[in-house]
Scaffold this active site. Structure first.
Site, short mmCIF file in Angstrom:
data_model
loop_
_atom_site.label_atom_id
_atom_site.label_comp_id
_atom_site.label_asym_id
_atom_site.label_seq_id
_atom_site.Cartn_x
_atom_site.Cartn_y
_atom_site.Cartn_z
N HIS B 261 0.98 -1.24 -0.12
CA HIS B 261 0.10 0.01 0.12
C HIS B 261 0.97 1.30 -0.16
CE1 HIS B 261 -3.76 2.34 1.02
NE2 HIS B 261 -2.87 3.11 1.72
N GLU B 262 1.91 1.16 0.78
CA GLU B 262 2.56 2.63 1.15
C GLU B 262 3.68 2.76 -0.05
OE1 GLU B 262 1.45 4.58 3.26
OE2 GLU B 262 0.57 3.47 4.42
N HIS B 265 1.63 4.26 -2.93
CA HIS B 265 1.70 5.75 -2.57
C HIS B 265 3.36 6.39 -3.08
CE1 HIS B 265 -1.97 6.79 -0.70
NE2 HIS B 265 -1.83 5.85 0.35
N GLU B 291 -4.76 7.49 -3.52
CA GLU B 291 -5.28 6.26 -2.69
C GLU B 291 -5.44 5.16 -3.93
OE1 GLU B 291 -4.99 6.41 0.36
OE2 GLU B 291 -5.75 4.62 0.99
#
Lengths: 495, 495
Positions: B261-262, B265, B291
């Protein structure tokens, strides 16, 4: 705003700039991604320059003067301002353009030193270093007053310690210790040399770090042990003093003593009266005093037979497999092995001052004009041979092994002074405490508190010489250092 | 200096202030010793305020105007300045004192949220939160123009997405997905539930993190994975985008997907055209687009059957002992387990939007005056029961589990929007790439490059809606999200 309000307002600004520069530097050394390091450097420099820009301004300076001359302020504020005023009086004699150029040159020289270590090509670094010597000579020319030339630099680093003092100190060390050093270097090793090849699990090394920090009262409430290739300590304020260490499988003891060294520095900063935090009276009283504290914990305590006695069962338990074939003597003699290896930071206590003397002699010659940067390498090798009988293979493990010259000169001699002060403190501490017993029990709290009471609490609110006087009742005296080293190493080597 | 030189000079200053605030915040969250956290907060706040002070000044604003009206500047500079100008036009309508008070209140509210999590006493936090709602209402009152009330906030977070849009979107999700959710929640688990109790060695988890980062092209040249309790990403500039994760022995999969997830980003930020770095056009185009990228990598790729097929032998090899009794199905079904657990960040893809809907409904009511902060808990529990059939035991795992409200409102709905955009992107990506095959091979480079070309490179130089249009040829369309979720979970649960 009156003069004091104005001062307080600017102080807030300066504290924040300094905080930013500090954190960004720490970040750069620890977690900053490689490609952002140049930018990181640029930004911390930016804030350092902003600070200099403000403090060296007429407005700031004359406001300090106004407060001192016309206002009734409390004793501590007065002291803070007086100290700043004195420092600014000096700085204001130097053209600002020169100071700014020097910031940039130091930053460039540091980067070129790092690059040279990878390529082994020191040409760019040496060119920068030559410029730096010249720039320093120019800067010193504005400051000559009580002292001249290299003495100005020495006084900057360690107030009122001059070539005369260091020459006397180092001559005594040569006379008293060099014969012993030479003798020991010719003796066989006293430990199983295979200990150098053991691989120690990194996770267990981290557990040992944690244990040592706990023992020294250094917790994550106020500190952190981050990782860098070159360990250092960064004191942010009374609530935040950071250290770093380096983990390599073969370098358990290097890590252990590096942690004790840096946490020694941190302990000093953390035990300064918090009233001085983030002001001109915060931090340690001088370079040598700071080094006396790191080396006190690393060597005087850490490498003592008593503390190793405490540590031995812990190490044997933690590194059951790795250390199963090694005895107490193997460890104790290994960590106190007097050797002619090249790296200063790895040097044993007895050879250490000679690593410093070599650097001191080179600095003196650079500043009296009898040595040029291009000849440092030859001179270093010549001196190294004179003291240790061997010559470094290259500049990386020889003359340019340390980062220090990238940012200036005059620092090294304070290291030897610090080691000597540590012995002087030990002598007097032993009058109040059973240091041997405490070290054997791993009970370092009373030792830490003694140092707080006699050395740390003052911060920089009194001068280096005054701290020594208050703590030991006498002036700096190298006799304790010589006695300490002779006693320790004569015992170890049965001389 | 002419207007442009003046602008560039101030930009340098602002970039450095922003750099400092960013690094200090990152430091605070990762390594800063506990006792210095308040001071750290104070300093990063100080620099944010300095920035605001400069940019909201008449001098700065009219200088931008002067450049736009009188100078011929290159296209990119013009765009940068126009975007700044537009934002400042808005900010300048709000009294500066209100903005500054809000900085402080947000800082206090954040601290009180952290403290409440330890004590479980949310009274101080709720008092702060009430103040924040009121302050936000006051701030919005200055900005009402095209939009009113909560819509101003929604537009700030995600330009031109209003309650009307979200209501339509969420109603559709309720209609299409809630029946499936309800059905699945009544079915038995499809995996060996003992998998939840396995302890995974932290060192091996770190190896997995490294492997995933390598796979995603995220290296220490430009990034770092630090550790925090709440993972986040901090984009400093084109050469430095940092992420964090959290290691716990039982939470291997939580760590794995948090990293994906990170780093999703981070990939966005790192693939923005570097020409926009550290300017108003840098970073992502919007919250929802950001997101969409994190959830694309975490869910669309990371939790796909194909990628888990790639990962399975790697996991089995790395965690030989831990996973010896578990099959591919155990892992695949476990990481896609649809459940009524309370924590949003741990939610499966199907229940996730309903966690968002609950928060969105509460925010709407807070801003139309039909709900007060003191009643959030009851309303949250009531809504949670409505969607998931159960009620959280306390505020920590219920209404106040997220940190977000400490710093404002309007952010949550963009999360659901982002998830939906990710599905829309997948649909169009599949026209160009065999995504399933690539995921099965663990070959994420073509996927990353597709996203760079169609989404990332623009940074914030074009608007959110324009990015969606450019990348997919159509407006935002929730159909792809619904199709994606139905298809995936109907297959998994054999509906």
């Amino acid at each position: 705003m009156n003069a004091l309000e104005k001062y307080n307002h600017t102080q807030e600004q300066l504290r924040n700039y300094r905080y930013a520069a500090n954190i960004i530097s720490f970040d750069e050394a620890t977690v900053c991604p490689k490609k952002d390091k140049r930018r990181s450097n640029e930004v911390s420099n930016y804030f350092s320059k902003l600070e200099l820009d403000i403090t060296s301004s007429d407005e700031y300076f004359y406001n300090l003067e106004k407060i001192l001359k016309t206002l009734n302020v409390d004793e501590i504020t007065k002291k803070k301002i007086e100290k700043e005023y004195k420092e600014l009086e000096k700085i204001r004699r130097i053209p600002k353009s020169l100071l700014f150029s020097e910031y940039d040159l130091i930053s460039e020289t540091t980067v070129s030193w790092e690059e040279a270590r990878e390529s082994l090509d020191y040409s760019i670094f040496e060119a920068n270093l030559s410029k730096l010597v010249n720039m320093e000579k120019e800067r010193l020319s504005y400051l000559e007053n009580k002292y001249k030339g290299y003495n100005v630099l020495l006084d900057e680093m360690e107030e009122d310690f001059t070539m005369e003092d260091y020459d006397k100190f180092f001559d005594l060390l040569e006379k008293e210790l060099k014969p012993i050093l030479n003798k020991i270097l010719s003796l066989p090793k006293k430990y199983n040399e295979k200990i150098k090849d053991i691989s120690f699990d990194i996770d267990k090394q981290k557990k040992l770090t944690k244990m040592i920090c706990d023992l020294m009262g250094y917790t994550n409430e106020v500190g952190v042990v981050a990782e860098t290739i070159h360990p250092f300590t960064n004191g942010i304020n009374a609530n935040d003093v950071r250290t770093t260490t380096r983990y390599e499988e073969k370098l358990l003891f290097s890590n252990l003593y590096s942690v004790m060294h840096e946490v020694g520095h941190a302990t000093y900063e953390l035990q300064v009266d918090p009233i001085y935090s983030e002001t001109s009276l915060g931090g340690g009283a001088s370079c040598a005093l700071h080094e006396s504290q790191s080396r006190f914990f690393e060597n005087v305590i850490g490498r003592s037979k008593e503390f190793v006695t405490y540590l031995y069962p812990i190490l044997k338990d933690l590194f059951k497999e790795e250390l199963k074939d090694y005895t107490f003597d193997d460890i104790y003699y290994y960590i106190n092995d007097v050797s002619n290896q090249f790296i200063r930071t790895e040097a044993d206590e007895l050879s250490y001052p000679f690593h410093i003397i070599i650097r001191y002699k080179i600095e003196k010659m650079l500043f009296d004009g009898t040595l040029e940067v291009k000849d440092i390498n030859n001179k270093f090798n010549e001196l190294f041979k004179e003291y240790f009988g061997v010559e470094p293979k290259n500049k990386k493990e020889g003359c340019f092994q340390d980062i220090h010259w990238s940012s200036g000169f005059g620092y090294f001699p304070t290291y030897a002074l610090g080691s000597a002060i540590a012995s002087q403190l030990l002598y007097y501490m032993k009058r109040d405490l059973d240091v041997d017993k405490l070290a054997k029990e791993g009970n370092l709290d009373p030792i830490r508190l003694w140092l707080k009471e006699h050395v740390h609490k003052y911060g920089a609110s009194i001068k280096n010489k005054e701290v020594i006087k208050k703590a030991t009742g006498e002036e700096f005296n190298p006799k304790y250092y010589i006695d300490y080293l002779k006693d320790k190493f004569e015992k170890i080597y049965n001389l």
